[in-house]
Design a protein around this motif. Structure first.
Motif, PDB file in Angstrom:
ATOM      1  N   TYR A 170       2.243  -4.141  -4.142  1.00 56.62           N
ATOM      2  CA  TYR A 170       1.569  -4.494  -2.889  1.00 56.62           C
ATOM      3  C   TYR A 170       0.689  -5.728  -3.125  1.00 56.62           C
ATOM      4  O   TYR A 170      -0.508  -5.601  -3.413  1.00 56.62           O
ATOM      5  CB  TYR A 170       0.710  -3.332  -2.391  1.00 56.62           C
ATOM      6  CG  TYR A 170       1.486  -2.080  -2.076  1.00 56.62           C
ATOM      7  CD1 TYR A 170       2.249  -1.975  -0.914  1.00 56.62           C
ATOM      8  CD2 TYR A 170       1.460  -0.986  -2.947  1.00 56.62           C
ATOM      9  CE1 TYR A 170       2.963  -0.822  -0.618  1.00 56.62           C
ATOM     10  CE2 TYR A 170       2.169   0.170  -2.657  1.00 56.62           C
ATOM     11  CZ  TYR A 170       2.917   0.246  -1.496  1.00 56.62           C
ATOM     12  OH  TYR A 170       3.620   1.388  -1.208  1.00 56.62           O
ATOM     13  N   PRO A 171       1.259  -6.925  -3.003  1.00 55.40           N
ATOM     14  CA  PRO A 171       0.509  -8.158  -3.289  1.00 55.40           C
ATOM     15  C   PRO A 171      -0.676  -8.395  -2.358  1.00 55.40           C
ATOM     16  O   PRO A 171      -1.526  -9.245  -2.650  1.00 55.40           O
ATOM     17  CB  PRO A 171       1.566  -9.260  -3.109  1.00 55.40           C
ATOM     18  CG  PRO A 171       2.882  -8.565  -3.241  1.00 55.40           C
ATOM     19  CD  PRO A 171       2.664  -7.195  -2.696  1.00 55.40           C
ATOM     20  N   ASP A 172      -0.739  -7.657  -1.237  1.00 54.61           N
ATOM     21  CA  ASP A 172      -1.854  -7.857  -0.305  1.00 54.61           C
ATOM     22  C   ASP A 172      -3.110  -7.098  -0.723  1.00 54.61           C
ATOM     23  O   ASP A 172      -4.146  -7.200  -0.056  1.00 54.61           O
ATOM     24  CB  ASP A 172      -1.446  -7.431   1.111  1.00 54.61           C
ATOM     25  CG  ASP A 172      -1.173  -5.935   1.228  1.00 54.61           C
ATOM     26  OD1 ASP A 172      -0.586  -5.362   0.282  1.00 54.61           O
ATOM     27  OD2 ASP A 172      -1.550  -5.333   2.251  1.00 54.61           O
ATOM     28  N   ILE A 173      -3.060  -6.347  -1.819  1.00 57.68           N
ATOM     29  CA  ILE A 173      -4.245  -5.610  -2.275  1.00 57.68           C
ATOM     30  C   ILE A 173      -5.342  -6.592  -2.675  1.00 57.68           C
ATOM     31  O   ILE A 173      -5.132  -7.478  -3.499  1.00 57.68           O
ATOM     32  CB  ILE A 173      -3.901  -4.678  -3.450  1.00 57.68           C
ATOM     33  CG1 ILE A 173      -3.046  -3.502  -2.953  1.00 57.68           C
ATOM     34  CG2 ILE A 173      -5.174  -4.146  -4.120  1.00 57.68           C
ATOM     35  CD1 ILE A 173      -2.592  -2.554  -4.045  1.00 57.68           C
ATOM     36  N   GLY A 174      -6.520  -6.405  -2.075  1.00 54.27           N
ATOM     37  CA  GLY A 174      -7.649  -7.290  -2.358  1.00 54.27           C
ATOM     38  C   GLY A 174      -8.747  -6.638  -3.166  1.00 54.27           C
ATOM     39  O   GLY A 174      -9.687  -7.305  -3.605  1.00 54.27           O
ATOM     40  N   ALA A 175      -8.654  -5.321  -3.372  1.00 53.20           N
ATOM     41  CA  ALA A 175      -9.635  -4.590  -4.173  1.00 53.20           C
ATOM     42  C   ALA A 175      -9.037  -3.234  -4.531  1.00 53.20           C
ATOM     43  O   ALA A 175      -8.197  -2.703  -3.799  1.00 53.20           O
ATOM     44  CB  ALA A 175     -10.949  -4.400  -3.418  1.00 53.20           C
ATOM     45  N   ILE A 176      -9.488  -2.688  -5.649  1.00 48.49           N
ATOM     46  CA  ILE A 176      -9.016  -1.379  -6.105  1.00 48.49           C
ATOM     47  C   ILE A 176     -10.127  -0.349  -5.945  1.00 48.49           C
ATOM     48  O   ILE A 176     -11.280  -0.596  -6.298  1.00 48.49           O
ATOM     49  CB  ILE A 176      -8.578  -1.431  -7.584  1.00 48.49           C
ATOM     50  CG1 ILE A 176      -7.304  -2.263  -7.741  1.00 48.49           C
ATOM     51  CG2 ILE A 176      -8.373  -0.028  -8.148  1.00 48.49           C
ATOM     52  CD1 ILE A 176      -6.051  -1.616  -7.172  1.00 48.49           C
ATOM     53  N   MET A 177      -9.753   0.800  -5.404  1.00 54.43           N
ATOM     54  CA  MET A 177     -10.657   1.942  -5.287  1.00 54.43           C
ATOM     55  C   MET A 177     -10.144   3.043  -6.211  1.00 54.43           C
ATOM     56  O   MET A 177      -9.072   3.608  -5.981  1.00 54.43           O
ATOM     57  CB  MET A 177     -10.666   2.424  -3.835  1.00 54.43           C
ATOM     58  CG  MET A 177     -11.415   3.729  -3.566  1.00 54.43           C
ATOM     59  SD  MET A 177     -13.191   3.521  -3.611  1.00 54.43           S
ATOM     60  CE  MET A 177     -13.569   4.162  -5.242  1.00 54.43           C
ATOM     61  N   LEU A 178     -10.884   3.338  -7.284  1.00 52.02           N
ATOM     62  CA  LEU A 178     -10.511   4.399  -8.213  1.00 52.02           C
ATOM     63  C   LEU A 178     -11.084   5.714  -7.700  1.00 52.02           C
ATOM     64  O   LEU A 178     -12.290   5.950  -7.798  1.00 52.02           O
ATOM     65  CB  LEU A 178     -11.035   4.092  -9.616  1.00 52.02           C
ATOM     66  CG  LEU A 178     -10.543   2.791 -10.257  1.00 52.02           C
ATOM     67  CD1 LEU A 178     -11.228   2.578 -11.603  1.00 52.02           C
ATOM     68  CD2 LEU A 178      -9.026   2.787 -10.415  1.00 52.02           C
TER      69      LEU A 178
END
Length: 221
Positions: A170-178
């Motif tokens: 998903y190249p549109d991911i702008g941040a990761i939520m763990l």
């Protein structure tokens, strides 16, 4: 994350008796968990705790219940940060939620922490979608050995691989939520690899502490 020395502020623990990984995450009927969780929250409030948090992200299911039951701020799940992150990165980018097991993260969990089901996010299941053997030995009741153990360096490799594959998909991911509290120790290693903002249970607790015990300002204002 059960070690209070991992945080730069006072931590008080309490146990929600009868609530474990199976009853909280795997069981479809979560009703038996509700009262023990409320009781634990009330005990913490009565001890003088200024804010209440829960260890597993799947406690999101009970965010509204606990917030209505006590008179201090409640931070039941790292997922509370998702609507905030969406505002930070804008509508053209998505939040990449990395959870332990995708199949158990229901619409109710998401809605109870204010996430719009039709908004900009993707979900990856570390264990049930991408594979994370080190986590299975700790939290998968079907695979967990009698004496569970996990190796940090192997877990770190797994988490880096999972997040790298996730953002490639998903190249549109702008941040990761763990989502999972067990993922937090690997946040810096993940960030070095994918170079994105990383949010976790740790960032939520840091924020919680900052709002109930605001720092002083010194010097010229």
């Amino acid at each position: 994350m059960r070690n209070a020395s991992g945080f730069g502020y006072p931590i008080q623990y309490d146990i929600a008796k009868g609530v474990d990984n199976y009853t909280l995450v795997w069981e479809q009927d979560k009703t038996p968990c509700r009262q023990p969780i409320l009781d634990a929250a009330k005990r913490l409030e009565n001890m003088g705790c200024r804010a209440i948090a829960a260890e597993c992200g799947y406690f999101a299911y009970f965010q509204k219940d606990v917030a209505d039951y006590v008179d201090v701020p409640v931070f039941m799940s790292s997922l509370l940060q998702v609507p905030f992150i969406q505002q930070l990165i804008g509508p053209k980018k998505s939040v990449g939620i990395v959870c332990a097991q995708k199949r158990f993260l229901t619409p109710t969990h998401l809605e109870n922490v204010g996430i719009d089901l039709n908004s900009n996010f993707h979900i990856a299941g570390a264990q049930d979608e991408y594979g994370c053997p080190q986590f299975d030995t700790l939290w998968d009741h079907e695979k967990r050995p009698e004496i569970p153990e996990s190796y940090y360096d192997e877990s770190e490799k797994d988490m880096i691989r999972i997040c790298t594959e996730f953002v490639s998909k998903y190249p549109d991911i702008g941040a990761i939520m763990l989502e999972c509290t067990g993922m937090q120790p690997y946040a810096r290693a993940i960030q070095r690899e994918i170079d994105l903002p990383i949010f976790s249970w740790g960032t939520l607790l840091d924020y919680a502490y900052s709002v109930i015990n605001h720092r002083e300002y010194y010097g010229h204002i």
